[in-house]
Scaffold this motif. Structure first.
Motif, PDB file in Angstrom:
ATOM      1  N   VAL A  13      35.734  46.037 -45.396  1.00 39.11           N
ATOM      2  CA  VAL A  13      37.063  46.630 -45.248  1.00 39.11           C
ATOM      3  C   VAL A  13      37.976  45.997 -46.288  1.00 39.11           C
ATOM      4  CG1 VAL A  13      36.793  47.184 -42.798  1.00 39.11           C
ATOM      5  CG2 VAL A  13      37.727  44.984 -43.460  1.00 39.11           C
ATOM      6  N   PRO A  14      38.986  46.712 -46.749  1.00 34.38           N
ATOM      7  CA  PRO A  14      39.904  46.137 -47.735  1.00 34.38           C
ATOM      8  C   PRO A  14      40.575  44.873 -47.182  1.00 34.38           C
ATOM      9  CG  PRO A  14      40.221  48.506 -47.562  1.00 34.38           C
ATOM     10  CD  PRO A  14      39.304  48.110 -46.446  1.00 34.38           C
ATOM     11  N   ALA A  15      40.683  43.865 -48.015  1.00 31.10           N
ATOM     12  CA  ALA A  15      41.313  42.603 -47.619  1.00 31.10           C
ATOM     13  C   ALA A  15      42.826  42.710 -47.766  1.00 31.10           C
ATOM     14  CB  ALA A  15      40.791  41.467 -48.490  1.00 31.10           C
ATOM     15  N   SER A  16      43.555  42.021 -46.907  1.00 31.17           N
ATOM     16  CA  SER A  16      45.015  42.018 -47.011  1.00 31.17           C
ATOM     17  C   SER A  16      45.483  41.136 -48.165  1.00 31.17           C
ATOM     18  CB  SER A  16      45.647  41.552 -45.697  1.00 31.17           C
ATOM     19  OG  SER A  16      45.184  40.262 -45.359  1.00 31.17           O
ATOM     20  N   LYS A  17      44.659  40.171 -48.579  1.00 27.48           N
ATOM     21  CA  LYS A  17      44.924  39.342 -49.763  1.00 27.48           C
ATOM     22  C   LYS A  17      43.593  38.985 -50.394  1.00 27.48           C
ATOM     23  CE  LYS A  17      44.957  34.962 -47.272  1.00 27.48           C
ATOM     24  NZ  LYS A  17      45.573  33.687 -47.112  1.00 27.48           N
ATOM     25  N   THR A  18      43.605  38.728 -51.696  1.00 27.47           N
ATOM     26  CA  THR A  18      42.364  38.389 -52.381  1.00 27.47           C
ATOM     27  C   THR A  18      42.072  36.902 -52.227  1.00 27.47           C
ATOM     28  OG1 THR A  18      43.480  38.064 -54.493  1.00 27.47           O
ATOM     29  CG2 THR A  18      42.587  40.253 -54.057  1.00 27.47           C
ATOM     30  N   GLU A  19      40.798  36.608 -52.078  1.00 27.67           N
ATOM     31  CA  GLU A  19      40.292  35.241 -51.989  1.00 27.67           C
ATOM     32  C   GLU A  19      38.979  35.190 -52.741  1.00 27.67           C
ATOM     33  OE1 GLU A  19      40.237  33.370 -48.111  1.00 27.67           O
ATOM     34  OE2 GLU A  19      41.633  34.862 -47.348  1.00 27.67           O
TER      35      GLU A  19
END
Length: 73
Positions: A13-19
């Motif tokens: 699922v798309p992440a709310s922030k990149t890590e």
């Protein structure tokens, strides 16, 4: 194993922030929902599942081996 029943890319699922990706360290724009881990691609998701399965299999065999050793005492 039937790959159509379990496809790694269906669990992203798309992440709310990149890590950093949990597998390769690249920028991850997805989260693997089963492990709740940042993942950059379907290939890395497949690698994560492979590591999980390999760990579970080795744990199972180790437990059986340990059990047999304890019975020899």
């Amino acid at each position: 194993m039937n790959n159509s029943l379990h496809r790694a890319e269906n669990l992203l699922v798309p992440a709310s922030k990149t890590e950093p990706c949990s597998i390769c360290g690249k920028e991850a724009r997805f989260v693997e929902i089963s492990f709740e881990s940042p993942i950059c691609s379907a290939e890395c998701a497949k690698q994560m599942w492979k590591q999980y399965v390999d760990t579970q299999i080795s744990r199972k065999y180790r437990a059986i081996t340990d059990f047999a050793k304890s019975q020899d005492r």
